[in-house]
Design an enzyme around this catalytic site. Sequence first.
Site, PDB file in Angstrom:
ATOM      1  N   ARG A  69       0.847  -1.182   0.000  1.00  0.00           N
ATOM      2  CA  ARG A  69       0.000   0.000   0.000  1.00  0.00           C
ATOM      3  C   ARG A  69       0.891   1.244   0.000  1.00  0.00           C
ATOM      4  O   ARG A  69       1.986   1.231   0.544  1.00  0.00           O
ATOM      5  CB  ARG A  69      -0.896   0.037   1.244  1.00  0.00           C
ATOM      6  CG  ARG A  69      -2.040  -0.976   1.189  1.00  0.00           C
ATOM      7  CD  ARG A  69      -2.989  -0.783   2.363  1.00  0.00           C
ATOM      8  NE  ARG A  69      -2.406  -1.131   3.625  1.00  0.00           N
ATOM      9  CZ  ARG A  69      -1.958  -0.270   4.521  1.00  0.00           C
ATOM     10  NH1 ARG A  69      -2.037   1.040   4.313  1.00  0.00           N
ATOM     11  NH2 ARG A  69      -1.436  -0.688   5.654  1.00  0.00           N
ATOM     12  N   TYR A 198      -1.163  -3.774  -6.993  1.00  0.00           N
ATOM     13  CA  TYR A 198      -1.008  -4.453  -5.694  1.00  0.00           C
ATOM     14  C   TYR A 198      -2.347  -4.475  -4.946  1.00  0.00           C
ATOM     15  O   TYR A 198      -3.036  -3.447  -4.839  1.00  0.00           O
ATOM     16  CB  TYR A 198       0.066  -3.750  -4.844  1.00  0.00           C
ATOM     17  CG  TYR A 198       0.016  -4.262  -3.429  1.00  0.00           C
ATOM     18  CD1 TYR A 198       0.512  -5.539  -3.121  1.00  0.00           C
ATOM     19  CD2 TYR A 198      -0.610  -3.546  -2.417  1.00  0.00           C
ATOM     20  CE1 TYR A 198       0.395  -6.055  -1.840  1.00  0.00           C
ATOM     21  CE2 TYR A 198      -0.722  -4.056  -1.136  1.00  0.00           C
ATOM     22  CZ  TYR A 198      -0.219  -5.305  -0.856  1.00  0.00           C
ATOM     23  OH  TYR A 198      -0.352  -5.826   0.404  1.00  0.00           O
ATOM     24  N   GLY A 199      -2.684  -5.618  -4.370  1.00  0.00           N
ATOM     25  CA  GLY A 199      -3.979  -5.855  -3.730  1.00  0.00           C
ATOM     26  C   GLY A 199      -4.541  -4.717  -2.893  1.00  0.00           C
ATOM     27  O   GLY A 199      -5.649  -4.239  -3.132  1.00  0.00           O
ATOM     28  N   GLY A 200      -3.766  -4.273  -1.895  1.00  0.00           N
ATOM     29  CA  GLY A 200      -4.284  -3.251  -0.981  1.00  0.00           C
ATOM     30  C   GLY A 200      -4.644  -1.947  -1.674  1.00  0.00           C
ATOM     31  O   GLY A 200      -5.441  -1.157  -1.178  1.00  0.00           O
ATOM     32  N   LYS A 207      -9.612  -2.020   1.822  1.00  0.00           N
ATOM     33  CA  LYS A 207      -9.253  -0.845   2.621  1.00  0.00           C
ATOM     34  C   LYS A 207     -10.001   0.402   2.140  1.00  0.00           C
ATOM     35  O   LYS A 207     -10.444   1.227   2.936  1.00  0.00           O
ATOM     36  CB  LYS A 207      -7.744  -0.603   2.552  1.00  0.00           C
ATOM     37  CG  LYS A 207      -6.904  -1.780   3.001  1.00  0.00           C
ATOM     38  CD  LYS A 207      -7.151  -2.139   4.434  1.00  0.00           C
ATOM     39  CE  LYS A 207      -6.172  -3.196   4.916  1.00  0.00           C
ATOM     40  NZ  LYS A 207      -6.454  -3.621   6.293  1.00  0.00           N
ATOM     41  N   HIS A 227     -10.954  -1.461  11.727  1.00  0.00           N
ATOM     42  CA  HIS A 227      -9.861  -2.350  11.304  1.00  0.00           C
ATOM     43  C   HIS A 227      -9.700  -3.429  12.386  1.00  0.00           C
ATOM     44  O   HIS A 227      -8.730  -3.421  13.141  1.00  0.00           O
ATOM     45  CB  HIS A 227      -8.603  -1.498  11.151  1.00  0.00           C
ATOM     46  CG  HIS A 227      -7.470  -2.176  10.446  1.00  0.00           C
ATOM     47  ND1 HIS A 227      -6.179  -1.713  10.524  1.00  0.00           N
ATOM     48  CD2 HIS A 227      -7.407  -3.271   9.653  1.00  0.00           C
ATOM     49  CE1 HIS A 227      -5.381  -2.484   9.801  1.00  0.00           C
ATOM     50  NE2 HIS A 227      -6.097  -3.440   9.275  1.00  0.00           N
ATOM     51  N   SER A 249      -0.541  -3.263  11.899  1.00  0.00           N
ATOM     52  CA  SER A 249       0.012  -4.386  11.146  1.00  0.00           C
ATOM     53  C   SER A 249       1.252  -4.931  11.867  1.00  0.00           C
ATOM     54  O   SER A 249       1.873  -4.233  12.669  1.00  0.00           O
ATOM     55  CB  SER A 249       0.341  -3.965   9.721  1.00  0.00           C
ATOM     56  OG  SER A 249       1.248  -2.911   9.759  1.00  0.00           O
ATOM     57  N   ALA A 250       1.559  -6.197  11.590  1.00  0.00           N
ATOM     58  CA  ALA A 250       2.708  -6.903  12.192  1.00  0.00           C
ATOM     59  C   ALA A 250       2.528  -7.173  13.681  1.00  0.00           C
ATOM     60  O   ALA A 250       3.493  -7.312  14.417  1.00  0.00           O
ATOM     61  CB  ALA A 250       4.017  -6.161  11.950  1.00  0.00           C
ATOM     62  N   CYS A 251       1.274  -7.241  14.133  1.00  0.00           N
ATOM     63  CA  CYS A 251       1.025  -7.585  15.539  1.00  0.00           C
ATOM     64  C   CYS A 251       0.264  -8.899  15.669  1.00  0.00           C
ATOM     65  O   CYS A 251      -0.226  -9.231  16.747  1.00  0.00           O
ATOM     66  CB  CYS A 251       0.260  -6.473  16.232  1.00  0.00           C
ATOM     67  SG  CYS A 251       1.244  -4.979  16.464  1.00  0.00           S
ATOM     68  N   THR A 254      -4.155 -11.830  12.134  1.00  0.00           N
ATOM     69  CA  THR A 254      -4.695 -13.045  11.519  1.00  0.00           C
ATOM     70  C   THR A 254      -4.442 -14.253  12.432  1.00  0.00           C
ATOM     71  O   THR A 254      -5.299 -15.122  12.581  1.00  0.00           O
ATOM     72  CB  THR A 254      -4.092 -13.255  10.117  1.00  0.00           C
ATOM     73  OG1 THR A 254      -4.368 -12.087   9.337  1.00  0.00           O
ATOM     74  CG2 THR A 254      -4.694 -14.454   9.412  1.00  0.00           C
ATOM     75  N   ASP A 278      -9.715  -9.004   9.577  1.00  0.00           N
ATOM     76  CA  ASP A 278      -9.196  -7.679   9.228  1.00  0.00           C
ATOM     77  C   ASP A 278     -10.183  -6.533   9.437  1.00  0.00           C
ATOM     78  O   ASP A 278      -9.784  -5.467   9.866  1.00  0.00           O
ATOM     79  CB  ASP A 278      -8.714  -7.693   7.773  1.00  0.00           C
ATOM     80  CG  ASP A 278      -7.804  -6.517   7.435  1.00  0.00           C
ATOM     81  OD1 ASP A 278      -6.962  -6.164   8.286  1.00  0.00           O
ATOM     82  OD2 ASP A 278      -7.944  -5.946   6.346  1.00  0.00           O
ATOM     83  N   ARG A 377       1.609 -12.351  -0.363  1.00  0.00           N
ATOM     84  CA  ARG A 377       0.249 -12.550   0.169  1.00  0.00           C
ATOM     85  C   ARG A 377      -0.399 -13.827  -0.323  1.00  0.00           C
ATOM     86  O   ARG A 377      -0.045 -14.360  -1.370  1.00  0.00           O
ATOM     87  CB  ARG A 377      -0.631 -11.368  -0.282  1.00  0.00           C
ATOM     88  CG  ARG A 377      -0.191 -10.017   0.241  1.00  0.00           C
ATOM     89  CD  ARG A 377      -0.687  -9.794   1.620  1.00  0.00           C
ATOM     90  NE  ARG A 377      -0.175  -8.568   2.230  1.00  0.00           N
ATOM     91  CZ  ARG A 377      -0.817  -7.898   3.188  1.00  0.00           C
ATOM     92  NH1 ARG A 377      -1.985  -8.310   3.609  1.00  0.00           N
ATOM     93  NH2 ARG A 377      -0.277  -6.824   3.733  1.00  0.00           N
ATOM     94  N   ARG A 408       2.460  -3.253  19.862  1.00  0.00           N
ATOM     95  CA  ARG A 408       3.726  -3.912  20.174  1.00  0.00           C
ATOM     96  C   ARG A 408       4.531  -2.941  21.036  1.00  0.00           C
ATOM     97  O   ARG A 408       5.067  -1.973  20.527  1.00  0.00           O
ATOM     98  CB  ARG A 408       4.417  -4.185  18.828  1.00  0.00           C
ATOM     99  CG  ARG A 408       5.649  -4.997  18.826  1.00  0.00           C
ATOM    100  CD  ARG A 408       6.180  -5.065  17.413  1.00  0.00           C
ATOM    101  NE  ARG A 408       5.598  -6.136  16.643  1.00  0.00           N
ATOM    102  CZ  ARG A 408       6.030  -7.402  16.631  1.00  0.00           C
ATOM    103  NH1 ARG A 408       7.062  -7.742  17.363  1.00  0.00           N
ATOM    104  NH2 ARG A 408       5.452  -8.302  15.885  1.00  0.00           N
ATOM    105  N   ASP A 503      -1.458 -19.186  23.449  1.00  0.00           N
ATOM    106  CA  ASP A 503      -1.566 -18.882  24.875  1.00  0.00           C
ATOM    107  C   ASP A 503      -2.230 -17.534  25.138  1.00  0.00           C
ATOM    108  O   ASP A 503      -2.609 -17.240  26.282  1.00  0.00           O
ATOM    109  CB  ASP A 503      -0.181 -18.971  25.538  1.00  0.00           C
ATOM    110  CG  ASP A 503       0.275 -20.421  25.603  1.00  0.00           C
ATOM    111  OD1 ASP A 503      -0.519 -21.272  26.062  1.00  0.00           O
ATOM    112  OD2 ASP A 503       1.405 -20.721  25.156  1.00  0.00           O
TER     113      ASP A 503
END
Length: 592
Positions: A69, A198-200, A207, A227, A249-251, A254, A278, A377, A408, A503
């Site tokens: 994106r 690109y998809g996004g 989005k 989101h 993102s990156a947390c 999914t 998402d 992806r 994070r 966990d």
Amino acid sequence: MTTNKYVNEWIKEMAELTCPDKIVWIDGSDEQREALREEACATSEMFKLNQDKLPGCYLHRTAVNDVARVENRTFICTETKEEAGNINNWMAPAEMYEKLRKLYKGSYKGRTMYVIPYSMGIPGSDFAKIGIELTDSIYVVLNMLIMTRVGTKVLAALSDDDAGFIKGLHARADLDEENRYIVHFPQDNTIWSINSGYGGNVLLGKKCFALRIASYLGRKEGWMAEHMLILGIEYPDGEIKYISAAFPSACGKTNLAMLIPPEIYSKQGYKVWCVGDDIAWLRVGADGRLWAVNPENGFFGVAPGTNDKSNPNALKTTMRDTIFTNVVHNLDDNTVWWEGLDKNPPANALDWKGNKWDYTKYDKKDKSTCGAHPNSRFTSMAINCPCISSEFNNPAGVPISAIVFGGRRAKTAPLVYQSRDWNNGVFVGSIMASETTAAAAGAVGVVRRDPMAMLPFAGYNMGDYFKHWIEMGTKITNKPLIFNVNWFRTDDEGNFIWPGFGDNMRVLLWILARCEGKVDAVETAIGYVPKAEDINIEGLDIDIDVVKELLTVDKAVWREEIGGIKEFYAKIGDTVPTELKAELAALEANLA
Ligand code: OXD
Ligand code: MN
């Protein structure tokens, strides 16, 4: 084809602008999908993978300059700049239309215009909204057929006098980065995307519509587009409680959405069901509760790191009817691979650019040696997910018990805390932040503020978006409780303390116990944290002192945080609601 004159007039106008050789309507049939797959394979736009091992699966490579994106080229074009706010890029609609018309002019010459009627949400349901995407890319058509509900059933749900559909125009044009634009005209229900594949940037239902345009519509119409993942936890007695959660993102969104319960829970009969990974659309139900649907029909997930341990459900979902983008092509058995899938990189393979790939040269620290692009992806159908919820296709959605925010953070946020009330919870969402990791370019540990994980997705002024959250709180009589989690606290050596993954269920069960009023908590300066003994650590090799450590709230660290929050609020400007300024002042006083 439709008898809706608004649709037909608009398509005629767009065809006059773009000049396609022909116009093809996407009907959602298997026959048409198959024919388009064949056509895409004939031109090498897609590659048909091993149909015994990966039935219905294909590979696609984007242009090398077109892999993610592009937030700096994404615009919200409202009539005034104030409506778009300080966080979004803005240009006056007339000026932007004029600029883009020149780029679209004749861009479909020699190509086909595909008309994709699609629905976000179950066609015809109270939650659903209809969009039509015009595109010159078969890849886009085939992805939209997975990610949304497409075809004649959608047109049947659109009445002849309905002009409220979302008009999306996508053109690949020259894939020129300098002229790449992802532009939203919320007041015209219009999205224009050009020079990307690109998809996004080009699957306009995701989005662009389901977050940016939908958040704008939600504010106007009294609902919310967020989101957020949605998951259900089934108790041994069969009762299911639903949670929605927003993470930058990156947390691991999914992964959390498809969580596998630890054995101590699975053997008692606990299960986790995925409703969405998402996006959530949320409305107040007749019962005064907040109800959520996932408006999408598939997952557009990041491949690298997905494996049998991190997310076995996602991995199984990708094993059929999937379009892989920018992953490694294993030429020996015509399958796919990506970093983190397993320890057996293929010896005879092409990298994401289509070049011969030598896995022995792979160096973890040098991204240019990766076989798969780090943002490669999979586009997979939700119904192929082994843990897809039985409510996934329920037009009424699911009732939400808890809203969870997270990021994070190495030191700041405890493993979990509960906000004091709705407005305090909105404040907690508004100050969400995540620290950059070594996996991303740039400095490590830099805090990026990402309120409700909506920083690049709110279709209007961020302060007004916060205000909408506060106003929604006055309409939800039976409110979900709002929590914040942090799976990423580290020790002095920088190692993660909490095991994470499955966990995390232990924390979600505390959250739901709080919602049921079944467990006490300890009040701190920032909200309520669990008593350490109330987080079940049976079967983990950490002891209660570690849990105590994970739950500490370091006032000195939080006092530093206040500065960052003030700076961010100042950037948003004077639309930040007084309610949130009061929450910030209260937090500052609590920390004094
Ligand atoms: C994202 C995504 O970037 O879901 O958030 O692709
Ligand atoms: Mn996302």
